[in-house]
Scaffold this active site. Sequence first.
Site, short mmCIF file in Angstrom:
data_model
loop_
_atom_site.label_atom_id
_atom_site.label_comp_id
_atom_site.label_asym_id
_atom_site.label_seq_id
_atom_site.Cartn_x
_atom_site.Cartn_y
_atom_site.Cartn_z
N GLY A 143 20.41 2.32 38.46
CA GLY A 143 21.83 1.98 38.46
C GLY A 143 22.63 3.26 38.50
O GLY A 143 22.65 3.95 39.49
N GLN A 144 23.27 3.59 37.39
CA GLN A 144 24.10 4.79 37.28
C GLN A 144 25.17 4.81 38.37
O GLN A 144 25.32 5.78 39.10
CB GLN A 144 23.24 6.05 37.31
CG GLN A 144 22.22 6.05 36.17
CD GLN A 144 21.66 7.41 35.87
OE1 GLN A 144 20.79 7.89 36.58
NE2 GLN A 144 22.16 8.04 34.84
N HIS A 145 25.83 3.69 38.46
CA HIS A 145 26.94 3.60 39.39
C HIS A 145 27.87 2.45 38.95
O HIS A 145 27.51 1.64 38.11
CB HIS A 145 26.44 3.36 40.82
CG HIS A 145 25.57 2.17 40.99
ND1 HIS A 145 24.25 2.25 41.38
CD2 HIS A 145 25.82 0.85 40.81
CE1 HIS A 145 23.74 1.03 41.43
NE2 HIS A 145 24.67 0.16 41.09
N ALA A 146 29.04 2.44 39.56
CA ALA A 146 29.96 1.31 39.45
C ALA A 146 30.26 0.84 40.87
O ALA A 146 30.07 1.59 41.83
CB ALA A 146 31.24 1.73 38.74
#
Length: 135
Positions: A47-50
């Site tokens: 992930g590590q995102h928006a």
Amino acid sequence: MKTKLIEFPQMGDARGNLVVIEGKKEIPFDIKRIFYIYGADPSAVRGQHANRNSEFVLININGSSKVRVKDGKGNEEVFILDRPYIGLYIPKMLWKDMYNFSHDAILLVLASEYYDAGEYIRNYEDFEKEVNGYE
Ligand code: TYD
């Protein structure tokens, strides 16, 4: 935060379990895309995102994993996903980290949009700036 856990209808019987999920019913959007993660490194953080536009429902259909969600304004929630009939709804513009994958984890993701790399924010500081509206 507007995240929420959703329990899906279970239609199982003596023959086994059956879980039903329909777009715009249990899932608050039309499902345009699905993807899934398996064989994830237990020490990896994914992930590590928006996402500016996409909404998601995450379902750990086998094993377990954790999801940390941040709103960029100081609020944070952690969910342990370890039941195949529970989904985590994540609206747009929240930061997501998926981690602590068990060796047998299969994380199924339902998405409201087709893949578009341009709607991903992959730098946390950029996300904070965009959420809080300053440069
Ligand atoms: P990535 O966003 O890093 O996965 P995660 O959110 O689990 O950390 O995606 C890994 C790679 O796969 C990256 O090159 C983008 C690509 N990808 C697609 O092409 N389509 C998709 O729907 C997804 C989720 C990823």
